[in-house]
Design an enzyme around this catalytic site. Sequence first.
Site, PDB file in Angstrom:
ATOM      1  N   ARG A  36       0.919  -1.204   0.006  1.00 43.26           N
ATOM      2  CA  ARG A  36      -0.013   0.014  -0.318  1.00 43.26           C
ATOM      3  C   ARG A  36       1.063   1.598  -0.613  1.00 43.26           C
ATOM      4  O   ARG A  36       0.568   2.321   0.844  1.00 43.26           O
ATOM      5  CB  ARG A  36      -1.387   0.116   1.268  1.00 43.26           C
ATOM      6  CG  ARG A  36      -1.703  -1.481   1.171  1.00 43.26           C
ATOM      7  CD  ARG A  36      -2.927  -1.259   0.033  1.00 43.26           C
ATOM      8  NE  ARG A  36      -4.057  -2.412   0.641  1.00 43.26           N
ATOM      9  CZ  ARG A  36      -3.101  -4.132   0.188  1.00 43.26           C
ATOM     10  NH1 ARG A  36      -2.204  -3.716  -1.034  1.00 43.26           N
ATOM     11  NH2 ARG A  36      -3.753  -4.632  -0.007  1.00 43.26           N
ATOM     12  N   GLU A  55      -5.921   4.851   6.146  1.00 43.30           N
ATOM     13  CA  GLU A  55      -5.747   4.921   4.617  1.00 43.30           C
ATOM     14  C   GLU A  55      -5.731   5.956   3.861  1.00 43.30           C
ATOM     15  O   GLU A  55      -5.298   6.527   3.497  1.00 43.30           O
ATOM     16  CB  GLU A  55      -6.362   3.473   4.371  1.00 43.30           C
ATOM     17  CG  GLU A  55      -5.636   3.359   3.335  1.00 43.30           C
ATOM     18  CD  GLU A  55      -6.254   1.435   2.522  1.00 43.30           C
ATOM     19  OE1 GLU A  55      -6.014   0.708   3.018  1.00 43.30           O
ATOM     20  OE2 GLU A  55      -7.204   1.252   2.179  1.00 43.30           O
ATOM     21  N   SER A  83     -11.226   1.294   3.451  1.00 41.69           N
ATOM     22  CA  SER A  83     -10.744   0.067   4.676  1.00 41.69           C
ATOM     23  C   SER A  83     -10.634   1.703   5.254  1.00 41.69           C
ATOM     24  O   SER A  83      -9.608   2.841   4.591  1.00 41.69           O
ATOM     25  CB  SER A  83      -9.126  -0.167   4.567  1.00 41.69           C
ATOM     26  OG  SER A  83      -9.836  -1.529   4.390  1.00 41.69           O
TER      27      SER A  83
HETATM   28  P1  NAP Z   1      -9.042  -9.820   4.824  1.00 37.81           P
HETATM   29  O1  NAP Z   1      -9.105 -10.329   3.897  1.00 37.81           O
HETATM   30  O2  NAP Z   1      -9.945 -10.075   6.422  1.00 37.81           O
HETATM   31  O3  NAP Z   1      -7.403  -9.993   5.578  1.00 37.81           O
HETATM   32  C1  NAP Z   1      -6.961  -9.689   6.919  1.00 37.81           C
HETATM   33  C2  NAP Z   1      -5.624  -9.567   6.821  1.00 37.81           C
HETATM   34  O4  NAP Z   1      -5.287 -10.669   6.519  1.00 37.81           O
HETATM   35  C3  NAP Z   1      -5.186  -8.281   4.921  1.00 37.81           C
HETATM   36  O5  NAP Z   1      -3.780  -8.222   5.633  1.00 37.81           O
HETATM   37  C4  NAP Z   1      -4.650  -9.489   3.801  1.00 37.81           C
HETATM   38  O6  NAP Z   1      -3.350  -8.573   3.855  1.00 37.81           O
HETATM   39  C5  NAP Z   1      -3.700 -10.298   5.208  1.00 37.81           C
HETATM   40  N1  NAP Z   1      -4.232 -11.719   4.828  1.00 37.81           N
HETATM   41  C6  NAP Z   1      -5.323 -12.623   4.463  1.00 37.81           C
HETATM   42  N2  NAP Z   1      -5.433 -13.493   4.013  1.00 37.81           N
HETATM   43  C7  NAP Z   1      -3.287 -13.863   3.955  1.00 37.81           C
HETATM   44  C8  NAP Z   1      -2.427 -14.753   3.091  1.00 37.81           C
HETATM   45  N3  NAP Z   1      -3.432 -15.655   2.316  1.00 37.81           N
HETATM   46  N4  NAP Z   1      -1.763 -14.446   2.713  1.00 37.81           N
HETATM   47  C9  NAP Z   1      -0.771 -13.421   3.132  1.00 37.81           C
HETATM   48  N5  NAP Z   1      -1.677 -12.207   4.069  1.00 37.81           N
HETATM   49  C10 NAP Z   1      -3.649 -12.394   4.042  1.00 37.81           C
HETATM   50  O7  NAP Z   1      -8.648  -8.283   4.428  1.00 37.81           O
HETATM   51  P2  NAP Z   1     -10.304  -7.319   4.157  1.00 37.81           P
HETATM   52  O8  NAP Z   1     -10.077  -6.327   4.808  1.00 37.81           O
HETATM   53  O9  NAP Z   1     -11.722  -7.644   3.827  1.00 37.81           O
HETATM   54  O10 NAP Z   1     -10.137  -7.384   2.648  1.00 37.81           O
HETATM   55  C11 NAP Z   1      -9.922  -7.895   1.321  1.00 37.81           C
HETATM   56  C12 NAP Z   1      -8.542  -7.639  -0.424  1.00 37.81           C
HETATM   57  O11 NAP Z   1      -8.709  -6.097   0.146  1.00 37.81           O
HETATM   58  C13 NAP Z   1      -7.441  -7.442   0.981  1.00 37.81           C
HETATM   59  O12 NAP Z   1      -6.005  -8.394   0.224  1.00 37.81           O
HETATM   60  C14 NAP Z   1      -7.479  -6.725   1.709  1.00 37.81           C
HETATM   61  O13 NAP Z   1      -5.537  -5.784   1.513  1.00 37.81           O
HETATM   62  C15 NAP Z   1      -8.076  -5.491   0.233  1.00 37.81           C
HETATM   63  N6  NAP Z   1      -8.071  -4.496   0.494  1.00 37.81           N
HETATM   64  C16 NAP Z   1      -7.496  -3.269  -0.249  1.00 37.81           C
HETATM   65  C17 NAP Z   1      -7.361  -1.857  -0.323  1.00 37.81           C
HETATM   66  C18 NAP Z   1      -6.784  -1.001  -0.983  1.00 37.81           C
HETATM   67  O14 NAP Z   1      -5.083  -1.399  -1.598  1.00 37.81           O
HETATM   68  N7  NAP Z   1      -6.619   0.314  -0.461  1.00 37.81           N
HETATM   69  C19 NAP Z   1      -8.383  -1.355   0.792  1.00 37.81           C
HETATM   70  C20 NAP Z   1      -9.112  -2.459   0.832  1.00 37.81           C
HETATM   71  C21 NAP Z   1      -8.934  -3.608   0.989  1.00 37.81           C
HETATM   72  P3  NAP Z   1      -3.543  -8.255   2.365  1.00 37.81           P
HETATM   73  O15 NAP Z   1      -3.735  -6.787   2.872  1.00 37.81           O
HETATM   74  O16 NAP Z   1      -1.645  -8.135   2.222  1.00 37.81           O
HETATM   75  O17 NAP Z   1      -3.894  -8.575   1.743  1.00 37.81           O
END
Ligand code: NAP
Length: 360
Positions: free
Chosen positions: A168, A345, A244
């Site tokens: 990010r 964020e 987020s």
């Molecule tokens: P989530 O899927 O509940 O995941 C929560 C956290 O766990 C995140 O930090 C995610 O990493 C990590 N995680 C889960 N499974 C993983 C794996 N197999 N290996 C490594 N890391 C893992 O998150 P959520 O809030 O519902 O969001 C869903 C996805 O959308 C996530 O990937 C999140 O990062 C992404 N998202 C991105 C943005 C953005 O780019 N601004 C905003 C909102 C949500 P990661 O963050 O690396 O995936």
Amino acid sequence: MDFPHPVEERITLASLTTLEVGGPARYLARCGNARELVDTLAVARDRGLGIFLLGGGSNLLAADRGFDGLVVRITDETLAFEPAADKVLVRAGAGVGWDRLVARTVAAGLGGLECLSGIPGRVGAAPIQNIGAYGQEVSETIVAVRTIELATGKARSLTADECGFGYRHSRFKSRWRDRDAVVGVDFLLERRCRGAVRYPDLRRRFEGREAPRLTEVREAVLEIRRGKSMMLDPADPNRRSAGSFFVNPTVTPEAAREVRERLEPSGGRMPAYPAAGGGVKLAAAWLIERAGFHRGYRLGQAAISTHHALALVNTGGATAAEIVALASRIRRGVRDACGVVLEPEPIFLGFDAAIDELLD
Ligand code: NAP
């Protein structure tokens, strides 16, 4: 010096942001191409106006007093596909809706962006914080980010390496903060019909099945995001949000161990994942809930989404001050209960104090 094209005056930022908070912007200019942008920036410089580049407004918290400068929105929606050996070069203007780009590439049988389905915003914002989801990051497919320097009008084409992408993060958020406008992004995508399935949320959907198609992965991601109110759906009561609100924190292995020892006895298994550089990535939503902030928690008209602890929502008529007060309460609560400081964020616009001061 007059603006080269008509600009709007005193446009409320609430109408331009998905959180739907924020006072008026003094000027709003919509620029359809680089020439218009360069000419508009020259006028802003001449008049000594502050400049803010607005994408889809989906990652922005605007202050109640607004912004006494020029907000620029790049509206270039050019989208071109060019064969490049066994891959395809996709050139997108900064104004292309992000999900429109993903939908078009998936439909064309091009892999690399399918897990990024349903993310709000526009192409120009994607490299700034290196958007990512479900194991894909936009930096994996970017080959060039085309920019215009705000102070000089100078055009550049930057490679992914030069952009210094991280989790990010990019140089646009640090060393080059407020230096450039992104006017377009070029992606190199693979011709393939199978989608990436890396995260448990997706794996569960395709249990026992090998290599689902790109379109199936896209549909699954959209469905998961919808279930978490992470899509812009006018019928969703959690819709007024900036996605987020906090970044998932990366800490040292020692710090992660301390957090685990502190929280696991009462809270179940702590999610933790290896991060680049030997760090450990923690799940901000899990920490927020462990600190006692449940989904639906309210402070005035600001609240935590009922579907995801990481999203702060405007339940209707919230002020930016209320969103800040809630974010501050959560950040202090997580720091006290978990020993981790969460970083917001969204971009903060028009506030008279630094973010750390506001959230303290
Ligand atoms: P989530 O899927 O509940 O995941 C929560 C956290 O766990 C995140 O930090 C995610 O990493 C990590 N995680 C889960 N499974 C993983 C794996 N197999 N290996 C490594 N890391 C893992 O998150 P959520 O809030 O519902 O969001 C869903 C996805 O959308 C996530 O990937 C999140 O990062 C992404 N998202 C991105 C943005 C953005 O780019 N601004 C905003 C909102 C949500 P990661 O963050 O690396 O995936």
